[in-house]
Design an enzyme around this catalytic site. Structure first.
Site, PDB file in Angstrom:
ATOM      1  N   ASP A 478       0.839  -1.202   0.000  1.00 59.80           N
ATOM      2  CA  ASP A 478       0.000   0.000   0.000  1.00 59.80           C
ATOM      3  C   ASP A 478       0.873   1.251   0.000  1.00 59.80           C
ATOM      4  OD1 ASP A 478      -2.294   1.511   0.165  1.00 59.80           O
ATOM      5  OD2 ASP A 478      -3.017   0.624   2.031  1.00 59.80           O
ATOM      6  N   ASP A 548     -10.811   2.141  -3.242  1.00 60.39           N
ATOM      7  CA  ASP A 548     -11.377   1.898  -1.913  1.00 60.39           C
ATOM      8  C   ASP A 548     -12.897   1.968  -1.938  1.00 60.39           C
ATOM      9  OD1 ASP A 548      -9.113   1.302  -0.562  1.00 60.39           O
ATOM     10  OD2 ASP A 548      -8.803   3.309   0.265  1.00 60.39           O
TER      11      ASP A 548
END
Ligand code: DGJ
Length: 707
Positions: A478, A548
């Protein structure tokens, strides 16, 4: 041989399966011009298209008016400051403070296959599928050599371009702009397509007519970004999914970029792409080289669909290296939306217990397992297992998950450092910062200075130690903030303009080391959702977390924009719980499943707590994944209808390469009252008809056998 040089005419002809690109050398001065890019042609003798026989003529015939020539000639790689007042691809700053340069042809070489780009992601191909033209040109006064590299692929309609600059003189020189591709075309009333968005709204397709002046997009954020995307298509006004001329440009890079069109006084368009010149300069000492990343150009006469299928084939066959590229990925369950930071060993084992019984194949432990991290304010950089959360340690947890027949994956954010971390307390100078100025925090974190080899080494060893400590088969990498306050404790002032690119080289080195040491690791890149969903990252990981926003209906637009360029096999897509955590909408579990099946497929929910009827549906979704994933992963993609455009329904189809089977997904989001059924003859071979249903959000999934 897909590249030929015609000596008499001084022309290079590059052929792909269905397209041709022609470069010409003109005049005694050796200007390198762009003659043609479009559908494949047999004839090579088309140098007249550069129109050097029309006024204002080449300088040897009219030295009185060089600037008129330079400002109109279709330059292959335009330079700064000598008379081409359109935007340029390269400019410099000399020790004397000057910025102009002029490149002329010196020599060329045509080689089979494709040389790699040192330290950079790039497409690849063997001698049997591609050949490369290396065109050397020079500015004789600066003794600056430039090698323009073009690889033509025969099995897809793609040409990959990059640029190498060599200081062959004895003085230092600063490169202030080095783009990777420039194409001068006549503006035949083109449209421009770009991809834009925001966090949780990535890659929305934007189409508008090209008009006079500058237009385009860029990133100055240190990542390819949620906001703008390193892709651009120029296409005929009436081009659609099936018809019309389309030119696609995709930058194989994950940092700051520029993608720009400039329509000039004569309605010709210059299309440019490369590293963003903002905040960029590169010091080339005598003998040093700079390699600019690669731009991939795709031409299609079969509309956007043809362009998409070429990019998909190219990136599947010639960019992604992972052994997972051609394999079904394990169906994963990720605990982020299930627990956020609130988990421990027992909770994860409870999820694995349920998930394994339903056919889910891998548990991924997301953010929050290390240091003292109970929220997003601390511990990045301290990659030490938090044993008060993970009682018994990481190996115990992984073994327990493995005992249940599941693989185990883990989350890292290796590029970051929390101000509240042991690492920062020990090495405050490892964070990106300007001496004397407090850097901006974002998500309460700083970014590690990956221009420093010592920081790259340390970071790599931290990640690798964890991976060696247990049977970890997947990593989610990430990256959750953009770069600001650019400064490094070790880069000298005259090299600070190199920071952004050196940072990317550091990231690429880290990921290269990771996949070299752990060749069987499944790596999924991620950047606060999809801020680094780009071809650069695909060179290291076969899949990238798309967004997301896991709401199935929002995902229709995000996945449509993403699949315009990237294969479905690369799109991280999960079924999450409802009401959706990002949007608050409730959609049927079945629909969420169909939408996620268009990507890598997985779950992002607490399977121990979802409604029983949803849980009962999981085994059939798992079965569908196993049944259809080969088609989805490897097939040809057809976009049939766009919910993003019509606000009612979405439809796409994937067809096996041998045309024997097709899988079509139709999602009806909104009904139109009192309306007749749909009819479509997509790609000539398939006819389908779908009735409008009364209920909102319906999904139809049809497998067609064509024999
Ligand atoms: C952003 C990612 O996109 C999410 O999936 C999750 O991993 C969080 N970061 C964790 O901080």
């Amino acid at each position: 041989m897909s590249i030929a040089y015609y000596d008499k005419e001084r022309l290079f002809k590059l052929d792909t399966g269905s397209s041709t690109y022609v470069i010409g050398i003109v005049d005694d001065e050796g200007f390198i011009g762009h003659a043609y890019y479009g559908p494949r042609i047999a004839d090579h003798n088309i140098g007249y298209l550069m129109r050097t026989g029309e006024g204002p003529f080449v300088p040897s015939k009219n030295g009185r008016d060089r600037t008129s020539f330079l400002d109109t000639f279709p330059m292959e790689y335009p330079t700064h400051g000598v008379g081409d007042f359109r935007d340029d691809a390269i400019s410099v700053r000399t020790v004397g403070g000057n910025s102009a340069l002029q490149l002329r042809y010196v020599s060329h070489e045509i080689v089979q296959g494709k040389p790699s780009l040192p330290g950079l992601p790039a497409t690849f191909g063997g001698d049997d599928v591609c050949s490369t033209l290396l065109l050397k040109c020079t500015d004789k006064d600066l003794k600056l050599d430039v090698i323009l590299s073009y690889t033509a692929f025969e099995d897809t309609d793609a040409i990959a371009r990059s640029v190498n600059v060599i200081n062959s003189g004895s003085d230092d020189i600063y490169l202030t702009r080095v783009l990777s591709a420039s194409v001068d075309m006549d503006n035949e009333n083109y449209d421009l397509i770009t991809l834009h968005g925001s966090w949780a709204r990535e890659r929305r397709i934007n189409r508008r007519p090209l008009t006079t002046g500058f237009q385009g997009l860029n990133s100055v954020r240190g990542e390819s970004s949620h906001q703008d995307h390193p892709f651009m298509a120029v296409l005929e006004h009436d081009a659609n999914q099936d018809r019309g001329e389309v030119y696609g440009f995709s930058f194989v890079y994950s940092g700051n970029f520029l993608a720009e069109c400039y329509v000039n006084q004569y309605d010709s368009v210059r299309i440019m792409m490369g590293i963003n010149p903002i905040d960029f300069s590169w010091l080339l000492k005598a003998g040093e080289e700079f390699c600019a990343p690669e731009v991939v150009m795709v031409h299609s006469s079969e509309g956007l669909g043809g362009m998409t299928r070429s990019f998909h084939d190219l990136y599947r066959q010639h960019l992604i290296r992972s052994p997972y590229k051609d394999c079904k990925r394990p169906i994963l369950i990720n605990n982020w939306e299930a627990t956020y930071f609130n988990f421990d060993t027992d909770k994860l084992i409870a999820i694995a217990d349920q998930a394994s019984k339903l056919g889910i194949e891998m548990l991924v432990m997301d953010d929050g397992w290390f240091g003292y991290r109970e929220d997003d304010n601390t511990s990045l950089g301290d990659w030490i297992v938090n044993e008060s959360k993970l009682k018994g340690g990481l190996k115990y947890l992984v073994d327990e998950v493995n005992k249940r027949g599941m693989k185990f994956g883990i989350w890292f954010e290796p590029e970051m450092i929390s101000p509240d971390s042991d690492l920062y307390r020990a090495h405050p100078d490892w964070a990106i910062a300007i001496d004397g100025r407090e850097p901006a925090r974002s998500r309460n974190q700083y970014v590690l200075d990956l221009t420093r080899p010592d920081v790259v080494d340390y970071t790599y060893n931290q990640v690798s130690t964890i991976l060696h400590s247990a049977n970890i088969e997947y990593v989610k990498w990430d990256m959750n903030r953009q770069l600001t306050d650019i400064g490094s404790a070790t880069l000298p002032a005259e090299r600070m303009g190199e920071f952004f690119h050196r940072y990317m080289l550091g990231v690429y080195e880290l990921q290269e080391r990771l996949i070299t040491e752990f060749p069987d690791l499944l790596l999924e890149n991620c950047s606060g959702g999809g801020a680094r969903f780009d071809p650069g990252m695909l060179y290291y990981s076969p899949q990238i977390w798309c967004s997301d926003d896991t709401d199935a209906i929002e995902r229709l637009s995000i996945q449509e924009g993403t699949s315009l360029v990237y294969p479905l096999s690369t799109m991280g897509a999960h079924i999450s719980d409802c009401p959706n955590h990002a949007l608050g909408r409730t959609t049927p579990f079945r629909t969420r499943g169909y939408v996620a099946l268009a990507g890598t497929f997985g779950y992002e929910l607490d399977v121990t707590r979802i409604p029983e009827e949803d849980r009962e549906m999981i085994p059939s979704q798992v079965e569908m994944y196993h049944k259809y994933n080969d088609i989805v992963r490897m097939g040809d993609y057809y976009r049939i209808a766009s919910y993003h455009d019509n606000h009612e329904y979405d439809c796409y189809m994937v067809v096996t390469k041998d045309r024997s089977e097709a899988l079509m997904t139709y999602i009806q989001v909104l009904n139109r009252i009192n309306y007749h059924s749909r009819r479509n003859t997509a790609s000539h071979m398939w006819m389908w008809r779908i009735r409008q249903r009364r209920a909102m959000i319906r999904t139809v999934h049809i497998q067609v056998r064509c024999s």
